[in-house]
Design a protein around this motif. Sequence first.
Motif, PDB file in Angstrom:
ATOM      1  N   PRO A  25      25.374   8.646  37.987  1.00  0.00           N
ATOM      2  CA  PRO A  25      24.589   9.716  37.353  1.00  0.00           C
ATOM      3  C   PRO A  25      24.145   9.269  35.962  1.00  0.00           C
ATOM      4  O   PRO A  25      24.775   8.404  35.351  1.00  0.00           O
ATOM      5  N   PRO A  26      23.051   9.825  35.472  1.00  0.00           N
ATOM      6  CA  PRO A  26      22.609   9.433  34.131  1.00  0.00           C
ATOM      7  C   PRO A  26      23.658   9.831  33.092  1.00  0.00           C
ATOM      8  O   PRO A  26      24.379  10.811  33.273  1.00  0.00           O
ATOM      9  N   PRO A  27      23.750   9.064  32.018  1.00  0.00           N
ATOM     10  CA  PRO A  27      24.738   9.423  30.999  1.00  0.00           C
ATOM     11  C   PRO A  27      24.378  10.764  30.373  1.00  0.00           C
ATOM     12  O   PRO A  27      23.212  11.139  30.321  1.00  0.00           O
ATOM     13  N   PRO A  28      25.381  11.496  29.914  1.00  0.00           N
ATOM     14  CA  PRO A  28      25.073  12.790  29.283  1.00  0.00           C
ATOM     15  C   PRO A  28      24.271  12.575  28.005  1.00  0.00           C
ATOM     16  O   PRO A  28      24.354  11.528  27.366  1.00  0.00           O
ATOM     17  N   MET A  29      23.479  13.579  27.661  1.00  0.00           N
ATOM     18  CA  MET A  29      22.662  13.465  26.457  1.00  0.00           C
ATOM     19  C   MET A  29      23.556  13.430  25.219  1.00  0.00           C
ATOM     20  O   MET A  29      24.555  14.133  25.144  1.00  0.00           O
ATOM     21  N   ASN A  30      23.202  12.593  24.281  1.00  0.00           N
ATOM     22  CA  ASN A  30      23.911  12.493  23.010  1.00  0.00           C
ATOM     23  C   ASN A  30      23.601  13.752  22.198  1.00  0.00           C
ATOM     24  O   ASN A  30      22.477  13.954  21.754  1.00  0.00           O
ATOM     25  N   VAL A  31      24.598  14.626  22.021  1.00  0.00           N
ATOM     26  CA  VAL A  31      24.373  15.893  21.310  1.00  0.00           C
ATOM     27  C   VAL A  31      23.982  15.677  19.853  1.00  0.00           C
ATOM     28  O   VAL A  31      23.425  16.581  19.227  1.00  0.00           O
ATOM     29  N   ALA A  32      24.220  14.481  19.326  1.00  0.00           N
ATOM     30  CA  ALA A  32      23.814  14.199  17.945  1.00  0.00           C
ATOM     31  C   ALA A  32      22.295  14.097  17.820  1.00  0.00           C
ATOM     32  O   ALA A  32      21.768  14.070  16.720  1.00  0.00           O
TER      33      ALA A  32
END
Length: 194
Positions: free
Chosen positions: A67-74
């Motif tokens: 799965p695609p990596p989770p979005m960087n919340v920063a």
Amino acid sequence: MPRPSIHRRCSRTLTAASPPPAIARRAALAALTIVLACVTSSCNSQSFQQSSGPSMPMLPAAPVQPPPPPMNVARLLNGNWIATYPGGPLRVVIGLDQMLRGRNYVATLIDGNKNIPPGNVVWRGTLDQHVPGIVIADQICADHGFQQSRWVKARIIVSDPSNFREELVNPKDCGGFPVKFTRVGPAPTAPVTD
């Protein structure tokens, strides 16, 4: 009476034993029909079709894609915030530096305190390229009345799109840290383009 020669006897026997030509042709045609039927039926059999000629190579199954990596919340820091700087809570607006390319954040103080007047940049930072959720920043520190202002190293630790914490690399550089930021309004679902 003289006896017929062996040659004559054999030729009579052959002639008497041979079928007439029309019957021989029919028999040959029937035999040929049977042979062709056998050949045709064997060519249509599954075992012949599977084993005839070189087989086409099978393509390997496609590997399972992670799965695609989770979005960087920063990447979601743009917007309006309330910060716990001394004399606060104080309003802060975070945006991207228009003079620099990439994700270069600029945090501007809307409400001033005794050390930093309103409208001043309180920190600048860029995403940590190796650790998601971290922004490497420079924080301004000043004494009463914006005296002896200086920039010190800090890091922004983003826990979710609506909350983050700012801490100094050297806690003795400025008082009042760590500072907690809480978003005003709904959090964005996608980052503003760089």
